[in-house]
Design a protein around this motif. Structure first.
Motif, PDB file in Angstrom:
ATOM      1  N   SER A  19     -14.177  -5.361  11.188  1.00 13.43           N
ATOM      2  CA  SER A  19     -15.427  -5.776   9.299  1.00 13.43           C
ATOM      3  C   SER A  19     -14.731  -5.840   9.100  1.00 13.43           C
ATOM      4  O   SER A  19     -13.154  -5.551   8.921  1.00 13.43           O
ATOM      5  N   ASP A  20     -15.220  -7.068   7.896  1.00 11.32           N
ATOM      6  CA  ASP A  20     -13.405  -7.170   6.822  1.00 11.32           C
ATOM      7  C   ASP A  20     -13.479  -6.284   6.127  1.00 11.32           C
ATOM      8  O   ASP A  20     -13.506  -4.386   5.859  1.00 11.32           O
ATOM      9  N   GLY A  21     -11.644  -6.066   6.033  1.00 14.34           N
ATOM     10  CA  GLY A  21     -10.867  -5.934   5.472  1.00 14.34           C
ATOM     11  C   GLY A  21     -10.785  -4.492   6.290  1.00 14.34           C
ATOM     12  O   GLY A  21      -9.837  -3.297   5.637  1.00 14.34           O
ATOM     13  N   ALA A  22     -10.448  -4.574   7.558  1.00 15.84           N
ATOM     14  CA  ALA A  22     -10.655  -2.949   8.136  1.00 15.84           C
ATOM     15  C   ALA A  22      -9.013  -2.879   8.608  1.00 15.84           C
ATOM     16  O   ALA A  22      -8.707  -1.734   8.958  1.00 15.84           O
ATOM     17  N   GLU A  23      -8.736  -4.537   8.329  1.00 12.29           N
ATOM     18  CA  GLU A  23      -6.583  -4.179   8.524  1.00 12.29           C
ATOM     19  C   GLU A  23      -6.323  -2.743   7.513  1.00 12.29           C
ATOM     20  O   GLU A  23      -4.955  -2.038   7.949  1.00 12.29           O
ATOM     21  N   LEU A  57       4.127  -4.839  12.543  1.00 12.95           N
ATOM     22  CA  LEU A  57       3.963  -5.989  13.451  1.00 12.95           C
ATOM     23  C   LEU A  57       2.308  -5.902  13.159  1.00 12.95           C
ATOM     24  O   LEU A  57       1.496  -5.126  13.582  1.00 12.95           O
ATOM     25  N   ILE A  58       1.651  -6.948  12.530  1.00 10.45           N
ATOM     26  CA  ILE A  58      -0.067  -7.583  12.416  1.00 10.45           C
ATOM     27  C   ILE A  58      -0.416  -9.033  12.925  1.00 10.45           C
ATOM     28  O   ILE A  58       0.522 -10.217  12.297  1.00 10.45           O
ATOM     29  N   ALA A  59      -1.577  -8.837  13.525  1.00  7.33           N
ATOM     30  CA  ALA A  59      -2.360  -9.444  13.888  1.00  7.33           C
ATOM     31  C   ALA A  59      -3.764  -9.703  13.246  1.00  7.33           C
ATOM     32  O   ALA A  59      -4.996  -9.202  14.240  1.00  7.33           O
ATOM     33  N   PRO A  60      -4.258  -9.728  11.569  1.00  9.09           N
ATOM     34  CA  PRO A  60      -4.823  -9.581  11.492  1.00  9.09           C
ATOM     35  C   PRO A  60      -6.331 -10.534  12.177  1.00  9.09           C
ATOM     36  O   PRO A  60      -5.739 -11.300  12.011  1.00  9.09           O
ATOM     37  N   ARG A  61      -7.918 -10.064  12.217  1.00 10.99           N
ATOM     38  CA  ARG A  61      -8.618 -10.901  12.292  1.00 10.99           C
ATOM     39  C   ARG A  61      -9.133 -12.165  11.553  1.00 10.99           C
ATOM     40  O   ARG A  61      -9.398 -12.947  12.502  1.00 10.99           O
ATOM     41  N   TRP A  62      -9.289 -11.870  10.817  1.00 11.07           N
ATOM     42  CA  TRP A  62      -9.535 -12.968   9.190  1.00 11.07           C
ATOM     43  C   TRP A  62     -10.514 -13.824   9.733  1.00 11.07           C
ATOM     44  O   TRP A  62     -10.468 -14.943  10.181  1.00 11.07           O
ATOM     45  N   ARG A  63     -11.886 -13.756   9.991  1.00 15.32           N
ATOM     46  CA  ARG A  63     -12.979 -14.616  10.641  1.00 15.32           C
ATOM     47  C   ARG A  63     -13.200 -15.089   9.856  1.00 15.32           C
ATOM     48  O   ARG A  63     -13.852 -16.086  10.294  1.00 15.32           O
TER      49      ARG A  63
END
Length: 382
Positions: free
Chosen positions: A122-126, A142-148
């Protein structure tokens, strides 16, 4: 099997160099050895000049005597994330899970504890996951956002730039000039990956090429932009186009309004076989792997054979080799991305004052794995 002494001592050195001063009791608990054994190791390492010890604390060589040791958390003071490195990745994302495993290998080799947080789709889930990790005392991220969508990506720039702990983006490259431009990142060079795919098809004589790609991640957007640039610049390419690789391969409609239009319009549904007939396409680049395998299956159902009638290069190489027709594929260095990101984070954590040199934006090059799903066009007679 007992752990070799030298390997255990390497782990001790890795933790001390990553964190600065660390209590011997903390090291013993994290490395799962007795305090007596750990103290003996520290004494031997100090005698060899590889670290300094004193008052129950192990310090890096050259560390000031007054350096504060990493405290032991008391019950109720912080959650299980205390002192750990937080890894935040989206759920159900096999591509990024390989990156995660690469990071985990490097962090565990350094003796770092890991707190994994899975962000829902979902948007903003991180953001809630990161806030939870920080509230629990995570020392690095360490982060890899989905960023659809590009809109969703931009929405995260502000808060992610202000997390307050050393942070490294994995397989993500923020927009130049944005709030995250000066954040450490490790990413595949997707322009080069697309170049490998197009160059391979062109070398086999293909002049009419299509990209069937996703449009719901930063990687997908990079691939689409690179393909448009590269195909337009190659004089050998007579015709090129871009379609969605599946009906659900784009960002949701709420995000689409803020996107820049693609270089060529997306087809509403990926009828690749029709495109091959209408435009005489003989070569295709397909992203990502699952979509690629399904497209090849649909081509077979319509009588289009791979590679006899259409040569195919997949992009991702997570499962592209497992189809009934193993696909030639561009393989980004997923695990190496994670390892490099973890090593960069460890470098930052080793200097608590933050004097660690310039921000690093690291790019690793993909490779092309040839498996026979692309072949040379037959030469026509004069």
């Amino acid at each position: 099997m007992r752990e070799p002494v030298e390997l255990r001592r390497k782990r001790i050195l890795a933790v001390v160099h990553a964190r600065g001063a660390v209590k011997v009791t903390t090291l013993a608990a994290e490395l799962d050895v007795s305090v007596v054994t750990l103290r003996r190791d520290v004494e031997e390492l100090a005698r060899a000049g590889r670290l300094r010890r004193g008052h129950g604390v192990a310090r890096p060589v050259g560390d000031a005597a007054e350096t504060t040791a990493v405290p032991v958390a008391r019950p109720g003071e912080q959650s299980a994330d205390g002192g750990a490195t937080a890894l935040v990745v989206p759920e159900r994302h096999s591509y990024l899970y390989e990156t995660l495993h690469g990071a985990r290998t490097a962090l565990e080799a350094a003796g770092m504890r890991i707190a994994l947080h899975i962000a829902p789709q979902s948007d903003g889930a991180e953001r809630p996951q990161v806030e939870r990790a920080l509230a629990g005392g995570a020392r690095g991220l360490l982060i890899a956002p989905r960023w659809r969508s590009a809109v969703g990506e931009e929405a995260d720039y502000g808060w992610l730039a202000e997390v307050g702990v050393p942070t490294v983006l994995m397989e993500r490259r923020p927009r130049p000039g944005s709030a995250l431009h000066a954040l450490d990142s490790v990413c595949s060079d997707h322009w080069y990956g697309v170049h490998l795919a197009v160059d391979h098809l062109v070398s086999l004589g293909h002049r009419r090429i299509v990209l069937a790609a996703r449009n719901d991640s930063p990687t997908a957007r990079s691939i689409r932009a690179a393909f448009a640039e590269i195909a337009a610049a190659r004089p050998e390419v007579e015709d090129w186009s871009v379609v969605l690789s599946s009906p659900n391969a784009g960002p949701d409609s709420g995000s689409r309004a803020g996107l820049q239009p693609p270089a060529t319009p997306d087809a509403p549904a990926p009828d690749l076989a029709a495109l091959l007939r209408e435009r005489g396409v003989t070569g295709a680049v397909l992203h990502g792997d699952e979509d690629a395998l399904m497209l090849v299956q649909r081509l077979a159902e319509t009588g289009v054979r791979v590679p006899q009638d259409c040569s195919v290069v997949a992009y991702d190489d997570v499962v592209s080799a497992l189809g009934s027709t193993p696909l030639t594929a561009v393989a980004p260095p997923r695990a190496d991305i994670g390892r490099a990101a973890a090593e960069l984070l460890l470098h930052r954590l080793a200097h608590p004052a933050g004097t660690t040199g310039p921000v690093r934006r690291v790019e690793l090059l993909p490779e092309l794995k040839v498996r026979g799903s692309a072949q040379a066009l037959p030469r026509t007679g004069l």
